[in-house]
Write an enzyme that holds these catalytic residues in place. Structure first.
Site, PDB file in Angstrom:
ATOM      1  N   LYS A   1       0.602  16.498   4.670  1.00 56.92           N
ATOM      2  CA  LYS A   1       0.283  17.705   3.881  1.00 56.92           C
ATOM      3  C   LYS A   1      -1.382  17.906   4.166  1.00 56.92           C
ATOM      4  O   LYS A   1      -2.130  17.108   4.129  1.00 56.92           O
ATOM      5  CB  LYS A   1       0.579  17.838   2.496  1.00 56.92           C
ATOM      6  CG  LYS A   1       1.894  17.535   2.302  1.00 56.92           C
ATOM      7  CD  LYS A   1       2.131  17.255   0.691  1.00 56.92           C
ATOM      8  CE  LYS A   1       3.692  17.166   0.279  1.00 56.92           C
ATOM      9  NZ  LYS A   1       3.968  16.964  -0.970  1.00 56.92           N
TER      10      LYS A   1
ATOM     11  N   THR B   1       1.332  16.883  -8.708  1.00 58.51           N
ATOM     12  CA  THR B   1       0.222  16.380  -8.332  1.00 58.51           C
ATOM     13  C   THR B   1      -0.778  16.714  -9.354  1.00 58.51           C
ATOM     14  O   THR B   1      -1.731  15.609  -9.347  1.00 58.51           O
ATOM     15  CB  THR B   1      -0.112  17.229  -6.902  1.00 58.51           C
ATOM     16  OG1 THR B   1       1.038  17.304  -5.997  1.00 58.51           O
ATOM     17  CG2 THR B   1      -1.030  16.574  -6.168  1.00 58.51           C
TER      18      THR B   1
ATOM     19  N   ARG C   1      -1.769  -0.650  13.272  1.00 52.70           N
ATOM     20  CA  ARG C   1      -2.152  -2.145  13.560  1.00 52.70           C
ATOM     21  C   ARG C   1      -0.887  -2.899  13.690  1.00 52.70           C
ATOM     22  O   ARG C   1      -0.204  -3.272  12.947  1.00 52.70           O
ATOM     23  CB  ARG C   1      -2.963  -2.569  12.179  1.00 52.70           C
ATOM     24  CG  ARG C   1      -4.328  -1.358  12.213  1.00 52.70           C
ATOM     25  CD  ARG C   1      -5.008  -1.766  10.738  1.00 52.70           C
ATOM     26  NE  ARG C   1      -4.211  -1.674   9.661  1.00 52.70           N
ATOM     27  CZ  ARG C   1      -3.568  -2.793   8.978  1.00 52.70           C
ATOM     28  NH1 ARG C   1      -3.765  -3.958   9.520  1.00 52.70           N
ATOM     29  NH2 ARG C   1      -3.080  -2.263   7.789  1.00 52.70           N
TER      30      ARG C   1
ATOM     31  N   SER D   1      -0.716  10.246  -8.287  1.00 53.86           N
ATOM     32  CA  SER D   1      -1.345  11.475  -7.163  1.00 53.86           C
ATOM     33  C   SER D   1      -2.614  10.972  -6.892  1.00 53.86           C
ATOM     34  O   SER D   1      -3.566  10.748  -7.897  1.00 53.86           O
ATOM     35  CB  SER D   1      -1.416  12.592  -7.897  1.00 53.86           C
ATOM     36  OG  SER D   1      -2.502  13.424  -7.245  1.00 53.86           O
TER      37      SER D   1
ATOM     38  N   LYS E   1      -2.340  22.481  -2.833  1.00 60.68           N
ATOM     39  CA  LYS E   1      -2.041  21.710  -3.952  1.00 60.68           C
ATOM     40  C   LYS E   1      -2.867  20.458  -4.125  1.00 60.68           C
ATOM     41  O   LYS E   1      -3.308  20.071  -5.337  1.00 60.68           O
ATOM     42  CB  LYS E   1      -0.605  21.503  -4.185  1.00 60.68           C
ATOM     43  CG  LYS E   1       0.036  20.707  -3.012  1.00 60.68           C
ATOM     44  CD  LYS E   1       0.039  19.117  -3.813  1.00 60.68           C
ATOM     45  CE  LYS E   1       0.674  18.059  -2.593  1.00 60.68           C
ATOM     46  NZ  LYS E   1       0.680  16.851  -2.997  1.00 60.68           N
TER      47      LYS E   1
END
Length: 339
Positions: A106, A246, A34, A252, A189
């Site tokens: 990820k 995590t 943006r 997380s 994960k």
């Protein structure tokens, strides 16, 4: 010699990596989707949407002009996983023939189940691909807290390039040739972290959390064995390292998503409350849809899917998981054989 590097994606992780590189003297451009976000970063020295309290280096430049952002040959890809394909197609006309591309996202693509290296190979086959992964909360990297990660590439000179660029101060970078293992560890994960958030909110205890993380790692390993990953990758930063940070930290997003779901929020409501993308909610769809055709059993991932998309209650799925037929801890399919 300073390198000219563009970071695609001004979320938390892209901003943290851009800031780290710029602090080390590299010429860094941060591409924002943006225009108003790019303008605010250039005017105030802060990202108005992510890591809002972090002062960014003065020499860090933000832009929303994709052609301008593509004027170098060295890039970090930090856009959400489900946007990677469309973004690369958009950027391809402006990119040089051979580029150095380090992926920082990820996850797996929902529609195909593909890893990001496979998407890049489809759209920009000449790109020299690397992936960075490991236990690395963007908030802590931005504050220069000690962090260790791994960069994987099939090209030795590529992983060395990114190690030399990023391994500075309290940010330590190891290298690996196992792209498949590093990608799978980083993707799965996030799903296990949602389960960890649910378990934490349900106050199931430390024993349950340790069991969940260990059996979550078993799911990572089963998928990795099928895909051709190296087993020791999952004993490292992209495997157990990333899984631990995590599943045990309120920083997380996936863990926080799980806690919100366990409190009774809908998936849509939980995602809105985060204000950021929790990749595990998307990756779990790809995992469940494609695990059967791969012949891989992923009971924790399936349970997370059923909570998120079939409105099953966590307690009923916990009972199901504990009533499954007893099995050996290490079934034959995850015993790698040395070639």
């Amino acid at each position: 010699m300073h390198n000219s590097i563009t970071v695609f994606g001004a979320g938390s992780w892209g901003t943290a990596l851009a800031s780290h590189l710029s602090h080390q003297g590299e010429d860094v451009t941060l591409w924002c989707r943006r225009p108003e976000q790019a303008k605010a970063i250039n005017m105030t020295g802060r990202n108005p949407d992510y890591l809002k309290n972090i002062d960014l280096p003065e020499k860090l430049t933000a832009t929303s002009d994709l052609e301008e952002a593509c004027s170098t040959d060295t890039f970090i890809l930090a856009v959400p996983t489900q946007s990677v394909r469309s973004f690369l197609k958009q950027a391809k006309p402006f990119l040089q023939e051979e580029i150095h591309l380090c992926n920082a996202a990820k996850g797996l693509e929902i529609s195909t189940g593909k890893r990001i290296s496979e998407i890049v190979a489809e759209i920009i086959p000449s790109a020299r691909y690397s992936i960075i992964s490991g236990p690395s909360h963007a908030e802590e990297v931005a504050l220069s807290k000690p962090t260790a990660v791994v960069v994987a590439s099939i090209h030795e000179e590529e992983r060395t390039l990114w190690q030399n660029l990023l391994n500075r101060g309290f940010f330590r970078v190891y290298t690996s040739s196992d792209v498949i293992g590093v990608e799978i560890g980083g993707a799965v994960k996030n799903v296990i972290a949602i389960a960890a958030g649910i378990a934490s909110e349900m106050d199931l205890g430390d024993n349950a959390m340790a069991a969940l993380v260990s059996r979550g790692l078993a799911e990572v390993m089963r998928l990795g064995a099928k895909a051709g990953a190296h087993p020791l990758t999952f004993a490292g930063l992209a495997g157990i390292g990333d899984l631990m940070v995590t599943c045990y930290s309120s920083l997380s997003r996936n863990y926080r998503l799980g806690r919100a779901i366990a409190r009774g929020m809908t998936l849509e409501g939980a995602q809105k409350s985060l204000g950021q993308v929790a990749e595990g909610a998307y990756t779990v769809r790809a995992l469940v849809e494609h695990a059967k055709e791969l012949g891989v059993e992923l009971p924790i991932a399936e349970a997370v899917y059923r909570v998120l998309y079939e409105q099953k209650t966590p307690i009923s799925l916990l009972e199901e998981l504990f009533s499954r037929c007893p099995k050996p801890e290490m079934p034959p399919e995850i015993r790698w054989v040395s070639k």
